[in-house]
Design an enzyme around this catalytic site. Sequence first.
Site, PDB file in Angstrom:
ATOM      1  N   LYS A  22     -50.957  65.986 -28.945  1.00  0.00           N
ATOM      2  CA  LYS A  22     -52.385  65.768 -29.225  1.00  0.00           C
ATOM      3  C   LYS A  22     -52.826  64.428 -28.654  1.00  0.00           C
ATOM      4  O   LYS A  22     -53.823  64.339 -27.936  1.00  0.00           O
ATOM      5  CB  LYS A  22     -52.629  65.792 -30.739  1.00  0.00           C
ATOM      6  CG  LYS A  22     -53.992  65.270 -31.142  1.00  0.00           C
ATOM      7  CD  LYS A  22     -54.197  65.293 -32.639  1.00  0.00           C
ATOM      8  CE  LYS A  22     -53.721  64.076 -33.376  1.00  0.00           C
ATOM      9  NZ  LYS A  22     -54.620  62.911 -33.341  1.00  0.00           N
ATOM     10  N   ASN A  23     -52.108  63.369 -29.003  1.00  0.00           N
ATOM     11  CA  ASN A  23     -52.571  62.033 -28.625  1.00  0.00           C
ATOM     12  C   ASN A  23     -52.520  61.813 -27.115  1.00  0.00           C
ATOM     13  O   ASN A  23     -53.329  61.058 -26.580  1.00  0.00           O
ATOM     14  CB  ASN A  23     -51.763  60.961 -29.358  1.00  0.00           C
ATOM     15  CG  ASN A  23     -52.156  60.875 -30.830  1.00  0.00           C
ATOM     16  OD1 ASN A  23     -53.144  61.489 -31.251  1.00  0.00           O
ATOM     17  ND2 ASN A  23     -51.392  60.138 -31.610  1.00  0.00           N
ATOM     18  N   CYS A 118     -59.994  59.038 -38.902  1.00  0.00           N
ATOM     19  CA  CYS A 118     -59.218  59.039 -40.151  1.00  0.00           C
ATOM     20  C   CYS A 118     -59.490  57.762 -40.942  1.00  0.00           C
ATOM     21  O   CYS A 118     -59.624  56.691 -40.378  1.00  0.00           O
ATOM     22  CB  CYS A 118     -57.723  59.053 -39.849  1.00  0.00           C
ATOM     23  SG  CYS A 118     -57.029  60.693 -39.668  1.00  0.00           S
ATOM     24  N   ARG A 123     -59.575  49.742 -38.538  1.00  0.00           N
ATOM     25  CA  ARG A 123     -59.481  50.285 -37.182  1.00  0.00           C
ATOM     26  C   ARG A 123     -60.644  49.926 -36.263  1.00  0.00           C
ATOM     27  O   ARG A 123     -61.364  50.791 -35.780  1.00  0.00           O
ATOM     28  CB  ARG A 123     -59.310  51.810 -37.232  1.00  0.00           C
ATOM     29  CG  ARG A 123     -58.146  52.241 -38.054  1.00  0.00           C
ATOM     30  CD  ARG A 123     -57.895  53.716 -37.970  1.00  0.00           C
ATOM     31  NE  ARG A 123     -57.149  54.082 -36.772  1.00  0.00           N
ATOM     32  CZ  ARG A 123     -56.786  55.323 -36.492  1.00  0.00           C
ATOM     33  NH1 ARG A 123     -57.106  56.303 -37.290  1.00  0.00           N
ATOM     34  NH2 ARG A 123     -56.100  55.590 -35.405  1.00  0.00           N
TER      35      ARG A 123
END
Length: 423
Positions: A22-23, A118, A123
Site C-alpha cells: 500500500k505505502n 489516521c 503528524r
Amino acid sequence: MDSIIVEGGRELGGSIPIAGAKNACLTLMPATLLTNEPVTLTNAPRLSDIRTMRTLLESLGVEAASLQDGQVQVLSTREIGNHRADYDIVRKMRASILVLGPMLARDGHAVVSLPGGCAIGARPVDLHLKGLEALGAKLELSEGYVHASAPTGLKGSVFEFPFVSVGATENILMAATLAKGTTVLKNAAREPEIVDLATCLIAMGAHIDGAGTSTITVEGVDRLHGATHPVVTDRIELGTYMLAPAIAGGSVELLGGRLDLVEAFAAKLNETGIEVEETANGLRVSRKNGRVNAVNVITAPHPGFPTDLQAQMMALLCTANGTSVLEERIFENRFMHAPELMRMGARIDVHGGTATVTGVERLKGAPVMATDLRASVSLILAGLGAEGETVVNRVYHLDRGYERVEEKLRACGADIKRVKADG
Ligand code: UD1
C-alpha cells in the site's frame, strides 16, 4: 459500519498470498504525475486508500485505468488540468500530500490542502515543505492550503532532514528528479518503499543514486518518460500475517514473503520462540507448543522495528510468558489498541510512549472497537488466539490497508466472518 467476528482457538495451516505494498503504491501513483507518458503499475493492492489516491489523481486530470481487478493501474497525465488538491479528498488520506512535489516539479505550481489521515498523533508536514523550499519553492499557507510555486523551476540543493521522514523523503525525491542540477538528501529514509520509488523513477529516466541508504543523490533531468513497474511486496501485510500462526498456533506459508523486507521484525519473532524459515515461495512461520517468550520492542525507522507492526506485535505479547516493554518512538498516541486489548483480558500499562505488557495465559473474546488501521488488524489477530468470540466493530480503517482479510485468514482455517452494517 461493518464488523468482523472471530471465533478464536483454531490452529492455522496453509498459505496466504501477500499483496503489493500500500505505502509503496501510494507514492508510486503520484510519481506518475512527473511525466506526460503512461506509467503502468503492476502488483497493485486492491484497497480503499488506493482508490482514494486514484480519485485524487483523476481530479488533477490524470487518466486512470484499473485492469485485472485493480492489480494493474495505468496512469497517464498528458497534462495536469487542475493543480489544486481539494480538502474533500486530501482529508481522507494523509499520503495525498505526495502530489505536491511532482506537480510543482513538472509545472512550477500547485495548491494542496493540508492532510488529515489516521489519528495517530500530530503528524505535521513541515519537513515536506522545508525540503521543497530548499529546492527553491516559494510556499504560502492560507485557509488550510499550501500554495507552492517555482516559476523558473526547482533547483537542486543539499537538504538534510532533521529526523527521518518517509513521506518527506518521497516528496522531495520526486521533486528533485526534474530540478535543475544536483540534489543531495541527507538523513533520508531507507524504507523499502523508498527503494521501490527510486527504482520506478529510474525506469522513468531519473538519475538517482543511493536509495536505501541515508544519502540519496539526484541529478535532475529535463523530462521523464513512461515505464512499467511492479509494486514491491507489502512488508507490513507480510508481518501482520506472520503473526497469525504465531498467535493462533499452527504453521502458515506467506507467499511472496521476503526476509530482507522484515529482518528486524522476524528477529524479534524468533526471540519470542516463533520459527521463521525461507521457502521456495516465500516464508513459513510456525508456532510450537507452549507460550511465547516476552520480548522488548522499540520502534524505529527502517531497518529498525516498524511502527506499523507495533500494534500487531503487542497482540502476540499479551499472552507471552513474562513482561514485555514496547516503546513507540515514531508516533505519539499510537497505543489506542491497548485499552481494546485490555477488554479482552490483556494486562497493559501505558505511560507516554511506553507500554508494559504482562503476559496472561489466554485472552478472552469481547466486543472491541477498531481505532486505526493497524490497531484494527491487531484486534483481529488477538481474536484468533482468544477463547470465544471477538467482535471487532467499526472496521472501516481495515479496508484502507488490508485486502480480503477474512478470505485470506479463512483459507488457513480461521473462523472469521464479516457482518455488513446493513445486514
Ligand atoms: C509513512 C507510512 C506510515 C508509517 C510511517 C513511518 C505511508 C503512506 N505511510 O507515513 O504507514 O507509519 O511512514 O514508518 O507511507 N513528521 C513531522 N513532519 C513532517 C513529516 C513527518 O514532524 O513533515 C513526523 C511524523 O509526525 C512522525 C515522524 O515524523 O512522528 C515520521 O513520520 P513519516 O516517516 O513522515 O511518516 P509518513 O510518511 O507520514
